[in-house]
Design an enzyme around this catalytic site. Structure first.
Site, PDB file in Angstrom:
ATOM      1  N   GLU A 167       0.897  -1.151   0.000  1.00 51.35           N
ATOM      2  CA  GLU A 167       0.000   0.000   0.000  1.00 51.35           C
ATOM      3  C   GLU A 167       0.939   1.204   0.000  1.00 51.35           C
ATOM      4  O   GLU A 167       1.877   1.251   0.805  1.00 51.35           O
ATOM      5  CB  GLU A 167      -0.868   0.049   1.266  1.00 51.35           C
ATOM      6  CG  GLU A 167      -1.793   1.264   1.222  1.00 51.35           C
ATOM      7  CD  GLU A 167      -2.592   1.502   2.512  1.00 51.35           C
ATOM      8  OE1 GLU A 167      -2.253   0.913   3.551  1.00 51.35           O
ATOM      9  OE2 GLU A 167      -3.546   2.288   2.461  1.00 51.35           O
ATOM     10  N   ARG A 170       5.516 -12.673   9.473  1.00 52.69           N
ATOM     11  CA  ARG A 170       6.255 -11.481   9.095  1.00 52.69           C
ATOM     12  C   ARG A 170       7.612 -11.487   9.785  1.00 52.69           C
ATOM     13  O   ARG A 170       7.833 -12.163  10.785  1.00 52.69           O
ATOM     14  CB  ARG A 170       5.477 -10.231   9.460  1.00 52.69           C
ATOM     15  CG  ARG A 170       5.364 -10.002  10.958  1.00 52.69           C
ATOM     16  CD  ARG A 170       4.552  -8.757  11.295  1.00 52.69           C
ATOM     17  NE  ARG A 170       4.733  -7.700  10.326  1.00 52.69           N
ATOM     18  CZ  ARG A 170       3.729  -7.004   9.786  1.00 52.69           C
ATOM     19  NH1 ARG A 170       2.493  -7.266  10.133  1.00 52.69           N
ATOM     20  NH2 ARG A 170       3.967  -6.043   8.937  1.00 52.69           N
ATOM     21  N   LYS A 197       4.931   0.296  10.178  1.00 51.45           N
ATOM     22  CA  LYS A 197       4.907   1.494   9.349  1.00 51.45           C
ATOM     23  C   LYS A 197       4.419   2.706  10.141  1.00 51.45           C
ATOM     24  O   LYS A 197       4.936   3.804   9.994  1.00 51.45           O
ATOM     25  CB  LYS A 197       3.963   1.275   8.166  1.00 51.45           C
ATOM     26  CG  LYS A 197       4.661   1.095   6.840  1.00 51.45           C
ATOM     27  CD  LYS A 197       3.672   1.272   5.701  1.00 51.45           C
ATOM     28  CE  LYS A 197       3.683   0.069   4.804  1.00 51.45           C
ATOM     29  NZ  LYS A 197       2.759   0.198   3.674  1.00 51.45           N
TER      30      LYS A 197
END
Length: 559
Positions: free
Chosen positions: A38, A264, A274
């Site tokens: 994104e 992850r 983020k």
RNA sequence: UGGGACGUCGUCAAGUGGUAAGACACUAGAUUUUGAUUCUAGCAUUCGCAGGUUCGAGUCCUGCCGUCCCAGCCA
């Protein structure tokens, strides 16, 4: 048969096994993966793992990998991020198949399919506001209640959805939801929202839309449109898989992609959220997204990490479904491993101390020839001017020391790297007792050989000519956080910021050849570590070197 | 107390019923004009725990414990 490009004996990870199996039984003829960021922030080391996995798999199995920006939320996304992400992927060494794709490329199709769902009586416009919707959804232990708007007629839904699209309804007034099961134990299945009203311009589609599809609705369909065979994401999307499959099963999509989740990447002493990285940047705890202390790709690049080292690190960390935290030492190993082999050597004195070689003629000057790399002749040699006055590091001299200290001590000998062996005679001090100068003598005929008297030097130190060198600034970086898990629940990661994560050293003296250093040259400053010119602030007038990583030190340099 | 996932050396991680790979880290030694590199050796009688099945279990069964994820019109 697909070719396995990875080191022959390395066992396959679970995704490689799934693919091998799918290929073997003919479930797919060719695999297609995708990296779907994104554009709402910069890429970090965690994304690097996903990039290496998706692009790596495609290469390994002779398939293709797409780059698709998952841009369904214009409120958080910007082109600035699109550009940096593309740059980072290229820098890491990967190339996507065809053009860059955007989920927004499929907004028309997605919209048509939404109409299709309404006509199938599988989607409805819900007027519940967020608070009400939360109440109707129930909670982890209690089933939800059907929305009172769930039974609207197809015609009414069509009309309302059209009003949403036309911008005739306000943001938040209603949303389009899909009818699955409000009492499903998986919260994601309780009639997820697939379209919401957002009256804002989109970085790709401009003012065309004021309704935007949600991730759950858009992602899988984007995969299906692109013919993605293996849609790989992280573990937190696991409970979304039934939703993903629901759409694939209820829409006339052109292919049937499957989602697989892996854990992850987490690295200790750092954060890969983020949101938190953005906070560090926005609140200026660091110098932008490319601050060398950040685990962002741009930060690591500026720090001096190589693409190869990052790829090796991701490969070393492995791909599983176990959440864990990888030790930073593994990352450090990967970069040292690459740089040790490929970085040219140079000498740079970080804390200069003048040494006068009293038995060396004032007017004499020699040019020492040194290899650019100890075991790679192909990298050639360099020339080091040598004269009566030289500079060594303050840490490399002591008036007295125990036998474990292998550097310069009064009355003892030490080897000047690539030059003579010298012996110290005296330390000259200022009024405060600080050593400002050392007097020493060279031992004749010891360049490239041991002394005739058989008294060998105990150690080797680096040096630079006192008159013929470059001035530079050196920046030493330490871990940004003092806590192994700054991200851990119950604590504020800002509290564990390391106040000494950046040490700026001015007045450093580098060997003369360093004047030609470019931002592409990785150096090992011998006995100090690996360095590279800073791309952001370094200039010809003011050279700034970033320390990528120090040399492995089994001795305790800090006294 | 709902659902889902995961638990093998300090950290990653192989192992898919036949008697615990590998990597990082660490320790010891050798070589070395970088206290680097390289090299050599060491480093889980044990696989979250407890039972059970089996000639044999990290691998199968049962129960328990622990960790993570999910209640955004974020992705």
């Amino acid at each position: 048969m697909p070719e396995n490009n990875k080191s022959n004996d390395k066992p396959l990870n679970f995704i490689e096994k799934i693919i091998t199996n799918d290929l073997a039984k003919g479930a797919v003829n060719k695999i297609t993966t995708r990296f779907p960021p994104e554009p709402n922030g910069y890429l970090h080391i965690g994304h690097a793992k996903s990039i290496c996995l998706n692009f790596g798999l495609a290469k390994q199995f002779g398939g293709t990998c797409h780059l698709r920006f998952d841009d369904t939320n214009p409120a958080k996304e910007e082109v600035e991020y699109v550009d940096s992400i593309k740059e980072d992927i290229h820098w890491l060494g990967f190339e996507w198949d065809g053009e860059v794709r955007f989920t927004s490329d499929y907004f028309d199709q997605l919209y048509d399919w939404a109409i299709f769902l309404i006509k199938e009586n599988k989607a409805y416009v819900c007027d519940l506001n967020q608070e009400e919707m939360r109440q109707y959804r129930g909670n982890l232990t209690q089933a939800g209640q059907d929305s009172p708007y769930r039974s609207r007629s197809v015609e009414e839904n069509l009309a309302l959805f059209e009003k949403m699209r036309l911008g005739e309804l306000e943001e938040g007034a209603c949303s389009l939801r899909v009818k699955i099961d409000m009492s499903h134990p998986n919260m994601q299945m309780r009639d997820p929202v697939i379209y919401r009203i957002k009256k804002m311009a989109h970085h790709q589609t401009g003012d065309k839309w004021c309704i935007y599809p949600s991730y759950d609705y858009a992602h899988g369909q984007g995969d299906a449109i692109e013919g993605i065979s293996h849609s790989i994401c992280t573990l937190e999307f696991e409970e979304h898989r039934p939703v993903y499959d629901w759409f694939i099963n209820n829409l006339p999509v052109p292919s049937t992609p499957h989602q697989y989740e892996f854990s992850r990447l987490n690295v200790n002493y750092t954060i890969t959220s983020k949101r938190k990285l953005k906070l560090l940047v926005d609140e200026k705890h660091v110098d932008g997204w490319d601050d060398p202390r950040l685990p962002t790709i741009s930060g690591m690049r500026r720090r001096g990490f190589t693409p190869k080292s990052i790829r090796q690190f991701c490969d070393m960390a492995g791909v599983t479904r176990v959440d864990g935290v990888v030790d930073v030492s593994m990352l450090e190993y990967a970069i040292r491993n690459d740089l040790n082999e490929n970085a040219q050597r140079a000498m740079c004195v970080l804390h200069p101390l003048k040494v006068i070689l009293t038995n060396y003629p004032d007017d004499k000057k020699e040019q020492m020839i040194a290899p650019s790399h100890p075991n790679r002749d192909d990298l050639g040699t360099r020339t080091l001017p040598f004269s009566r006055e030289i500079l060594i590091d303050q840490d490399d001299f002591r008036e007295v020391a125990n036998k474990k200290y292998k550097r310069l001590v009064i009355g003892k000998r030490v080897r000047l790297r690539n030059s003579y062996i010298i012996e110290a005679d005296a330390a000259i001090k200022d009024d405060d007792g600080n050593i400002i100068e050392v007097h020493a003598r060279i031992i004749e005929d010891t360049v490239g050989k041991n002394p005739a008297d058989g008294i060998k030097a105990k150690g080797v130190i680096h040096w630079v000519c006192a008159t013929d060198h470059i001035d530079c600034e050196v920046r030493l970086y330490d871990r940004l956080f003092t806590e192994e898990a700054p991200d851990a629940a119950g604590k504020d990661f800002l509290d564990s910021i390391n106040p000494n994560s950046l040490e700026v050293l001015t007045g450093c003296k580098g060997e003369i050849g360093l004047k030609n250093a470019t931002v592409k040259d990785h150096y090992q400053f011998e006995r100090e570590g690996y360095f590279i010119l800073d791309t952001k602030y370094s200039s010809d007038e003011r050279k700034i070197f970033n320390r990528t990583i120090g040399l492995r030190d089994t001795w305790e340099r800090k006294a």
